[in-house]
Structures are given as C-alpha cells and as structure tokens.
Design a protein around this motif. Structure first.
Motif, PDB file in Angstrom:
ATOM      1  N   ILE A  28      59.966  35.400 -26.681  1.00 25.49           N
ATOM      2  CA  ILE A  28      59.993  34.173 -27.475  1.00 25.49           C
ATOM      3  C   ILE A  28      61.454  33.733 -27.467  1.00 25.49           C
ATOM      4  O   ILE A  28      62.294  34.351 -28.111  1.00 25.49           O
ATOM      5  CB  ILE A  28      59.488  34.423 -28.914  1.00 25.49           C
ATOM      6  N   ARG A  29      61.764  32.707 -26.721  1.00 28.44           N
ATOM      7  CA  ARG A  29      63.155  32.297 -26.493  1.00 28.44           C
ATOM      8  C   ARG A  29      63.775  31.633 -27.723  1.00 28.44           C
ATOM      9  O   ARG A  29      63.090  31.206 -28.642  1.00 28.44           O
ATOM     10  CB  ARG A  29      63.249  31.347 -25.299  1.00 28.44           C
ATOM     11  N   THR A  30      65.092  31.517 -27.689  1.00 31.81           N
ATOM     12  CA  THR A  30      65.875  30.959 -28.788  1.00 31.81           C
ATOM     13  C   THR A  30      65.319  29.623 -29.266  1.00 31.81           C
ATOM     14  O   THR A  30      65.063  28.726 -28.463  1.00 31.81           O
ATOM     15  CB  THR A  30      67.340  30.788 -28.344  1.00 31.81           C
ATOM     16  N   GLY A  31      65.112  29.530 -30.584  1.00 28.84           N
ATOM     17  CA  GLY A  31      64.693  28.277 -31.193  1.00 28.84           C
ATOM     18  C   GLY A  31      63.260  27.876 -30.952  1.00 28.84           C
ATOM     19  O   GLY A  31      62.862  26.767 -31.290  1.00 28.84           O
ATOM     20  N   SER A  32      62.445  28.754 -30.373  1.00 30.01           N
ATOM     21  CA  SER A  32      61.054  28.388 -30.134  1.00 30.01           C
ATOM     22  C   SER A  32      60.175  28.823 -31.302  1.00 30.01           C
ATOM     23  O   SER A  32      60.625  29.511 -32.223  1.00 30.01           O
ATOM     24  CB  SER A  32      60.551  28.971 -28.816  1.00 30.01           C
ATOM     25  N   LEU A  33      58.914  28.416 -31.269  1.00 27.19           N
ATOM     26  CA  LEU A  33      58.001  28.620 -32.379  1.00 27.19           C
ATOM     27  C   LEU A  33      56.670  29.136 -31.861  1.00 27.19           C
ATOM     28  O   LEU A  33      56.157  28.624 -30.868  1.00 27.19           O
ATOM     29  CB  LEU A  33      57.785  27.286 -33.099  1.00 27.19           C
ATOM     30  N   VAL A  34      56.130  30.139 -32.535  1.00 27.12           N
ATOM     31  CA  VAL A  34      54.771  30.619 -32.282  1.00 27.12           C
ATOM     32  C   VAL A  34      53.973  30.243 -33.519  1.00 27.12           C
ATOM     33  O   VAL A  34      54.290  30.664 -34.631  1.00 27.12           O
ATOM     34  CB  VAL A  34      54.731  32.146 -32.053  1.00 27.12           C
TER      35      VAL A  34
ATOM     36  N   MET B 106      54.164  36.705 -21.205  1.00 29.98           N
ATOM     37  CA  MET B 106      54.422  35.269 -21.305  1.00 29.98           C
ATOM     38  C   MET B 106      55.851  35.004 -21.780  1.00 29.98           C
ATOM     39  O   MET B 106      56.388  35.723 -22.608  1.00 29.98           O
ATOM     40  CB  MET B 106      53.451  34.604 -22.267  1.00 29.98           C
ATOM     41  N   ASP B 107      56.458  33.955 -21.264  1.00 27.15           N
ATOM     42  CA  ASP B 107      57.795  33.512 -21.662  1.00 27.15           C
ATOM     43  C   ASP B 107      57.651  32.165 -22.338  1.00 27.15           C
ATOM     44  O   ASP B 107      57.253  31.197 -21.697  1.00 27.15           O
ATOM     45  CB  ASP B 107      58.681  33.423 -20.420  1.00 27.15           C
ATOM     46  N   VAL B 108      57.958  32.109 -23.632  1.00 26.77           N
ATOM     47  CA  VAL B 108      57.908  30.841 -24.367  1.00 26.77           C
ATOM     48  C   VAL B 108      59.300  30.238 -24.260  1.00 26.77           C
ATOM     49  O   VAL B 108      60.253  30.801 -24.799  1.00 26.77           O
ATOM     50  CB  VAL B 108      57.493  31.049 -25.833  1.00 26.77           C
ATOM     51  N   PRO B 109      59.471  29.124 -23.562  1.00 31.71           N
ATOM     52  CA  PRO B 109      60.800  28.552 -23.300  1.00 31.71           C
ATOM     53  C   PRO B 109      61.539  28.138 -24.570  1.00 31.71           C
ATOM     54  O   PRO B 109      60.938  27.865 -25.606  1.00 31.71           O
ATOM     55  CB  PRO B 109      60.503  27.322 -22.440  1.00 31.71           C
ATOM     56  N   THR B 110      62.841  28.050 -24.449  1.00 29.84           N
ATOM     57  CA  THR B 110      63.694  27.616 -25.557  1.00 29.84           C
ATOM     58  C   THR B 110      63.198  26.287 -26.131  1.00 29.84           C
ATOM     59  O   THR B 110      62.946  25.336 -25.387  1.00 29.84           O
ATOM     60  CB  THR B 110      65.151  27.464 -25.079  1.00 29.84           C
ATOM     61  N   GLY B 111      63.017  26.241 -27.440  1.00 28.44           N
ATOM     62  CA  GLY B 111      62.623  25.019 -28.129  1.00 28.44           C
ATOM     63  C   GLY B 111      61.146  24.667 -28.003  1.00 28.44           C
ATOM     64  O   GLY B 111      60.716  23.664 -28.564  1.00 28.44           O
ATOM     65  N   ALA B 112      60.354  25.471 -27.299  1.00 28.08           N
ATOM     66  CA  ALA B 112      58.932  25.160 -27.093  1.00 28.08           C
ATOM     67  C   ALA B 112      58.085  25.701 -28.238  1.00 28.08           C
ATOM     68  O   ALA B 112      58.546  26.493 -29.060  1.00 28.08           O
ATOM     69  CB  ALA B 112      58.455  25.746 -25.770  1.00 28.08           C
TER      70      ALA B 112
END
Length: 72
Positions: free
Chosen positions: A46-52, A62-68
């Motif tokens: 879970i990249r910087t600044g992203s939300l689950v 899975m890679d959740v991109p920055t800000g996604a």
C-alpha cells in the motif's frame, strides 16, 4: 496484524489502520489509510498516501499506487 519469517508486515509513519483490519505479510507505507474491516494479504504494498476502503480486499502481491484508492 500477522507476520511470518517469510512475510514480514510493516506499517509506515502517520498511517491510519481501522478497526478489525487484517494485515497479513504486507507493507503499508507512510501516510496510508486502511479502512475498517479491510484485508491486505501477503506481498501487497500500500504505497504512500494511498487508501484501502472499508471492507476491501487487497489480494496477495497487489501494488496500490501512491495516492490511489483500493475499493471493493
């Protein structure tokens, strides 16, 4: 939060992890939010600044991109 010798779990600075969230061998980078009841599985990042979102499932690797946002 779960971890094994093969799959460590790390949580960065200034993160929010909601109630009943399940983190299993994953990486949550700085300033990320993991909502209530979410599940993040082995090898996911879970990249910087992203939300689950609440009750979402992030599958293994899975890679959740920055800000996604990862929802559903």
């Amino acid at each position: 939060m779960h971890a094994t010798a093969e799959h460590s779990t790390s949580i960065g600075a200034d993160c929010v992890v909601g109630h009943l969230a399940h983190l299993e061998g994953c990486v949550v980078e700085d300033r990320a939010l993991v909502g209530n009841g979410a599940v993040v599985l082995h090898g996911a990042v879970i990249r910087t600044g992203s939300l689950v979102g609440s009750n979402a499932v992030v599958p293994a690797g899975m890679d959740v991109p920055t800000g996604a946002m990862a929802l559903g």
